[in-house]
Design an enzyme around this catalytic site. Structure first.
Site, PDB file in Angstrom:
ATOM      1  N   CYS A 268      37.961  16.828  48.131  1.00 26.00           N
ATOM      2  CA  CYS A 268      36.558  17.161  47.819  1.00 26.00           C
ATOM      3  C   CYS A 268      36.165  16.988  46.357  1.00 26.00           C
ATOM      4  O   CYS A 268      35.263  16.212  46.039  1.00 26.00           O
ATOM      5  CB  CYS A 268      36.253  18.607  48.159  1.00 26.00           C
ATOM      6  SG  CYS A 268      36.742  19.119  49.790  1.00 26.00           S
TER       7      CYS A 268
ATOM      8  N   HIS B 128      31.166  22.441  44.151  1.00 29.01           N
ATOM      9  CA  HIS B 128      32.617  22.250  43.994  1.00 29.01           C
ATOM     10  C   HIS B 128      33.008  21.408  42.774  1.00 29.01           C
ATOM     11  O   HIS B 128      34.015  20.699  42.796  1.00 29.01           O
ATOM     12  CB  HIS B 128      33.230  21.631  45.273  1.00 29.01           C
ATOM     13  CG  HIS B 128      34.634  22.117  45.517  1.00 29.01           C
ATOM     14  ND1 HIS B 128      35.419  21.665  46.536  1.00 29.01           N
ATOM     15  CD2 HIS B 128      35.390  23.014  44.838  1.00 29.01           C
ATOM     16  CE1 HIS B 128      36.596  22.265  46.501  1.00 29.01           C
ATOM     17  NE2 HIS B 128      36.599  23.088  45.473  1.00 29.01           N
TER      18      HIS B 128
END
Ligand SMILES: *[C@@H]1O[C@H](CO)[C@@H](O)[C@H](O)[C@H]1NC(C)=O
Length: 582
Positions: A74, A135
């Site tokens: 990610c 993130h």
């Protein structure tokens, strides 16, 4: 004149190029689903799950069959998507085992020196928004400097989670830190002081009592801080912000996709008269999985399938809104996943919580095709021909130069950009993508190289190392939650393992000098490309180093006092609490 041109374009009488000067600049709606497998979607061959809205997007637009995430994880994949650069160039590639952030109070993140497509669009007058997962870090030095926050990277509007969704965000889903306890040297930590105490008691050495007690107290303190942090994990890491304010800490997962969808629709309505860029970054379908009541039990594939169906519903809502606001013809819509499905995800009750990578090998955190070959759908009626399938290699880094071109900005010349403008390929002006070589990193380690020689149908892929699967004949690293990129979790290959994806897309049988006459010459060309690429890398501060990954209490954002364990829920309107639920 414009509408005539549009009609001619639609029926294919004109070769229509996006013309930023004459026409109004286009809007952008980019949708990224978390951990979605390419094999989960109907348009990529799934026959049992049911994703009609995403399938329609593909049939009305272009479907890329060799769309490659810049990283199988990610944080780095998203950094590359926003900046058009390999994660290693921005320092967003891990040097140790871990390659992603696990705490909102880590000090690493996307450096401010990086240029995101959102920043460029904003400079060109666009309204910019990210809804959902970020993130890419939050703070540097105190708990509100927001040096890595989306608003520091060109997004005017943000509603979502700074971190990623994790099992620990929802009670009853277990913990990603489950295996961590095995790595904490509790014994070693306690053996030291206890041995000292024993040696002292039997009179071998004399240690001041203070030292023994002091050491024991220190060990106790470290262990209890760790436990407290795990106990309050959801509060500390799973919260929603609107703009720079925390509005729900911890977040309730159940109706999160609904809330994000509403927020996205509101953003589109608010900005329908302006040019805008919306990055809808789905929190699903990462574990802890959730689906709102109308979707629970609807799919044949358990909670995972339900969650995918809800995402598909949401995509439908976004498309309906664009249609209602008469924005479809002037909006480039893109849908992708940040990497392949997370094959190790089995719930604590034994339910399958992972996606499917179709014919491709392995999944998330590996550079086998299953880890990096992601859905890539582009939709722009009248500009991008409908129903087209493109097999050339493309990358999620390509959106960066594509946006820059369309908003009328020039690509920065002071840095290496690894993506290429997609429009010439989408519009059929060129047949071959400019991605002759692609470099597949596992964190900061060069793992594999892909070579699509111009004028050849071959797609060579050479691996310098591969992960060790558990059990050996599986396609997953069940032994650890993720496959790691370093010894002892990998096997090195010299000569590299070589495949031709055009003949063996599932990477089932490595070629040998006997089966492939070009074996050595291909490896030679790849080696030369690696040298060239490596020379272009400039040293930058590592952002995913141990000191930037650890939890730093002084960076911890918290909407209430610590004694209230950082809990609160606030209204939509910034600064106007609806009610404090403490
Ligand atoms: C469709 O997706 C589900 C969920 O990932 C998976 O279990 C199933 O095997 C897929 N079906 C096909 C035909 O790929």
């Amino acid at each position: 004149m414009n509408s005539l041109k549009q009609i001619l374009c639609t029926i294919g009488l004109l070769l229509c190029t996006a013309d930023a000067d004459n026409d109004r600049k286009p809007n952008f709606v980019f949708m990224m689903v978390d951990d979605l497998g390419i094999g989960d979607l109907g348009c990529y061959g799934n026959t049992t799950l049911g994703t009609p809205n995403i399938d329609r997007l593909a049939s009305e637009g272009v479907k890329l069959t060799q769309h490659i995430a810049a990283s199988p994880l990610c944080t780095p994949s998203r950094a590359a998507f926003l900046t058009g650069r390999y994660p290693i160039r921005s320092g967003m590639a891990g040097h140790g085992r871990l390659g992603v952030y696990l705490f909102t109070a880590s000090s690493g993140g996307l450096p401010r020196e990086e240029i995101t497509f959102a920043r460029v669009a904003k400079e060109q007058g666009y309204a910019t928004s990210i809804i959902g997962k970020w993130h890419l870090g939050l703070n540097c030095e105190d708990n509100a400097d927001h040096c890595h926050h989306p608003t520091s990277h060109g997004f005017d509007h943000f509603y979502g989670s700074i971190m990623t969704n994790l099992r620990d965000c929802q009670t009853g889903h277990g913990s990603v830190f489950h295996g961590v306890h095995a790595h904490i040297p509790y014994k070693a930590l306690s053996i030291g002081p206890i041995t000292l105490a024993l040696l002292h008691i039997i009179g071998v050495i004399t240690v001041p009592r203070k030292v023994v007690f002091g050491l024991l107290a220190l060990v106790g303190l470290v262990v209890s801080i760790f436990w407290l942090m795990l106990y309050t994990f959801a509060n500390l890491n799973c919260f929603l912000m609107r703009g720079e304010e925390i509005v729900e800490q911890p977040f309730a997962s159940e109706n999160l996709t609904q809330k994000m969808t509403n927020e996205a629709i509101e953003f589109l309505e608010r900005n329908s008269e302006k040019t805008f860029l919306l990055f809808f970054s789905f929190i699903q379908v990462h574990t802890a999985l959730f689906a709102s009541p109308p979707f629970r039990g609807r799919s044949q594939h358990g909670l995972y399938g339900d969650a995918v169906m809800e995402v598909d519903w949401s995509v439908g809502q976004i498309m309906k809104t664009l249609e209602r606001l008469k924005l479809k013809e002037n909006t480039l819509v893109y849908l992708t996943s940040d990497q392949g499905p997370h094959l190790e995800e089995i719930s604590i009750h034994g339910e399958v919580h992972r996606g499917c990578s179709g014919i491709y090998k392995a999944g998330k955190s590996t550079n086998w095709e299953g880890g990096i070959r992601v859905p890539g759908i582009l939709h722009w009626p009248g500009v991008v021909p409908a129903g087209q399938v493109i097999d050339e290699p493309t990358s999620n880094m390509d959106l960066f130069p594509t946006v820059l071109k369309l908003v009328g900005a020039s690509v920065p010349s002071d840095r290496d950009i690894d993506g290429h403008d997609l429009l010439p390929l989408l519009q059929g002006q060129v047949e071959h993508s400019e991605h002759e070589f692609m470099f597949h990193y596992c964190n900061a380690h060069l793992n594999a190289v892909r070579w699509h020689p111009s004028g050849s149908s071959a797609i060579w892929k050479a691996f310098f190392f591969t992960p060790i699967f558990y059990p050996e004949n599986s396609s997953a690293c069940f032994h650890t939650q993720l496959c790691f990129c370093i010894e002892p979790f990998i096997i090195r290959h010299d000569p590299p393992l070589l495949y031709d994806l055009s003949r063996d897309p599932s990477e089932s049988t490595p070629l040998t000098p006997d089966t492939e006459p070009k074996f050595y010459s291909v490896l030679e060309a790849i080696r030369a490309a690696v040298n060239h690429h490596t020379q272009s890398l400039k040293p930058v501060p590592a952002q995913i180093s141990p000191q930037h990954l650890v939890w730093k209490p002084w960076l911890q954002p918290c909407c209430s006092s610590l004694s209230q364990l950082c809990k609160c829920e606030r209204d939509h309107q910034i600064g106007q609490p609806r009610h404090e639920k403490l």
